[in-house]
Design an enzyme around this catalytic site. Structure first.
Site, short mmCIF file in Angstrom:
data_model
loop_
_atom_site.label_atom_id
_atom_site.label_comp_id
_atom_site.label_asym_id
_atom_site.label_seq_id
_atom_site.Cartn_x
_atom_site.Cartn_y
_atom_site.Cartn_z
N ASP A 16 -13.55 -13.87 0.18
CA ASP A 16 -14.46 -12.99 0.87
C ASP A 16 -14.86 -11.94 -0.69
OD1 ASP A 16 -14.48 -13.95 2.92
OD2 ASP A 16 -12.80 -12.88 3.22
N ARG A 97 -6.68 3.10 0.72
CA ARG A 97 -7.66 3.09 0.49
C ARG A 97 -8.20 4.37 0.73
NH1 ARG A 97 -6.11 -1.25 1.03
NH2 ARG A 97 -6.96 -2.79 2.57
N ASP A 126 -9.67 0.03 7.93
CA ASP A 126 -10.50 -0.28 6.25
C ASP A 126 -11.78 -0.06 6.06
OD1 ASP A 126 -8.02 0.07 5.77
OD2 ASP A 126 -7.85 -2.28 5.57
#
Ligand code: ARG
Length: 400
Positions: A16, A97, A126
């Site tokens: 991705d 994150r 996320d």
């Protein structure tokens, strides 16, 4: 005119994020894509990443080793806050994150980029954490999330990538979606999507099955300094060493597996499996040491703030005024939280069997049932008279 000229993309090496590189250039008119992979202790996966990004069309491919900061500035404060989302999840993914966002923003500023990008889809937490953290750190930067908009299936994504020389995954790709770092692994999808299915043993990497764990217990002593874990069995460790070693020691006893139905910020319930051996044990040990060194009112008041803190972190508000204010409170409470907690590891359990501290508030002369007892028993009578007064009056007049 593209959406941005120069973009720093959060890069993992997976299909991705690799496809994001040509996609940003060809569909969204981005001129230059710089990739940034954060090394959070996910291990071997990072090796081929540098080259892969360049092959996929990145103009520059950066790897930032942020392990030390991850543990010191993100995991340790979470331990001090006893942060367990919905009482169970030690936030291994959520804590990474805001740090990734921080290095993305710094890199964008250093390279004069006008946007940052990530490969999150529109369904998870996320995306929220990245977007809100980046905004908090530099509201001028644009945030691009191609995978949130491109609407391609897995097969279409792979096919799109192949057009630009991004190879389809060599191994039959895992049916699971896995996020991994020093603090643990988060596993979802595949057969786990049915909450009734027992997780297959193959999904675990950091923890042994209880059946395969040693048949003898092992003791583990964790030393804390102002609420921060600093030593294992009397030996001082660096933050990264400490987490790694505790992961190994307790994972070997099958400790740290969590199977839960979790409430995401975006409103979806999801079935999540975690293995987070060190964090689970460290939070329990830390909370225990607090019970020895903090007064009752501080301990109890802190509990409410811990809940708020945990939700803030989970919900992407690491960089926020409320989180900052709670941090200040928590730091103040940790000044006395030093000492050693002793655990017995056996067959999936880390049982706390002892604790000691030079700042203990435990007073043997008051607690004892023996002859040394210093507690003034007669004083209890007057105390109970006053404490029970409102109840007595209520009982005398009416009992509704
Ligand atoms: N649900 C967890 C969180 O929001 C973990 C998500 C991790 N992603 C994954 N691919 N398993 O923090």
């Amino acid at each position: 005119m593209g959406r941005a000229k120069k973009v720093v993309l959060a890069y993992s090496g997976g299909v991705d994020t690799s496809v994001c590189i040509p996609y940003l250039q060809h569909e969204w008119g981005v001129e230059e894509v710089i990739t940034l992979a954060a090394d959070l202790g996910q291990g071997d996966e990072l090796e081929p990443v540098k080259e892969k990004a360049l092959k996929s069309g990145a103009s520059e491919s950066l790897v930032a080793d942020v392990k030390e900061s991850f543990v010191q500035d993100y995991a340790f404060p979470a331990i001090q806050a006893n942060a367990l989302y919905e009482n169970r999840y030690p936030l291994g993914t959520a804590l990474a994150r805001p740090l990734i966002a921080k290095v993305l923003v710094e890199t964008a500023q250093n390279y004069g980029a006008d946007a940052i990008a990530h490969g999150c889809t529109g369904k998870g937490n996320d995306q929220v954490r990245f977007d809100v953290s980046c905004t908090a750190l530099n509201p001028k930067l644009k945030i691009l999330a191609p995978a949130r908009e491109w609407g391609m299936s897995r097969e279409q994504t792979i096919a799109y990538g192949e057009k630009f020389g991004i190879p389809a995954p060599v191994k039959k790709s895992s049916p699971y979606s896995i996020d991994k770092n020093l603090l643990g692994r988060s596993i979802e999808a595949g057969i786990l999507e049915d909450p009734a299915n027992e997780p297959p043993e193959e999904i675990y990497e950091m923890t042994k099955a209880v059946a395969d764990a040693p048949n003898e217990p092992e003791y583990l002593e964790i030393g804390f300094e102002k609420g921060i874990p600093v030593a294992i069995n009397g030996t001082v460790k660096t933050p990264v060493q400490l987490i790694q070693e505790i992961n190994t020691i307790v994972g070997n006893h099958g400790i740290g597996r969590i199977d839960m139905i979790e409430n995401r910020l975006v409103g979806i319930k999801s079935r999540e499996i975690y293995e987070s051996p060190a964090m689970v044990v460290l939070i329990n040990a830390h909370r225990d040491l607090e019970s020895l060194t903090l007064t009752a009112d501080v301990t109890q008041y802190k509990r409410g703030l811990e809940e708020t803190y945990t939700k803030l972190v989970y919900n992407g508000l690491w960089y926020s005024p409320l989180k900052n204010a709670i941090d200040a409170f928590i730091q103040q409470t940790q000044i006395r939280v030093s000492g050693v907690v002793r655990l017995k590891l056996f067959k999936g359990n880390a049982t706390i069997v002892g604790r000691c501290s030079e700042n203990t508030l435990y007073t043997p002369d008051l607690a004892t049932y023996g002859a040394e007892d210093q507690f003034d028993h007669k004083a209890a009578e007057g105390f109970i008279y006053v404490w029970g007064l409102p109840t007595r009056i209520w009982a005398q007049y009416n009992r509704d």
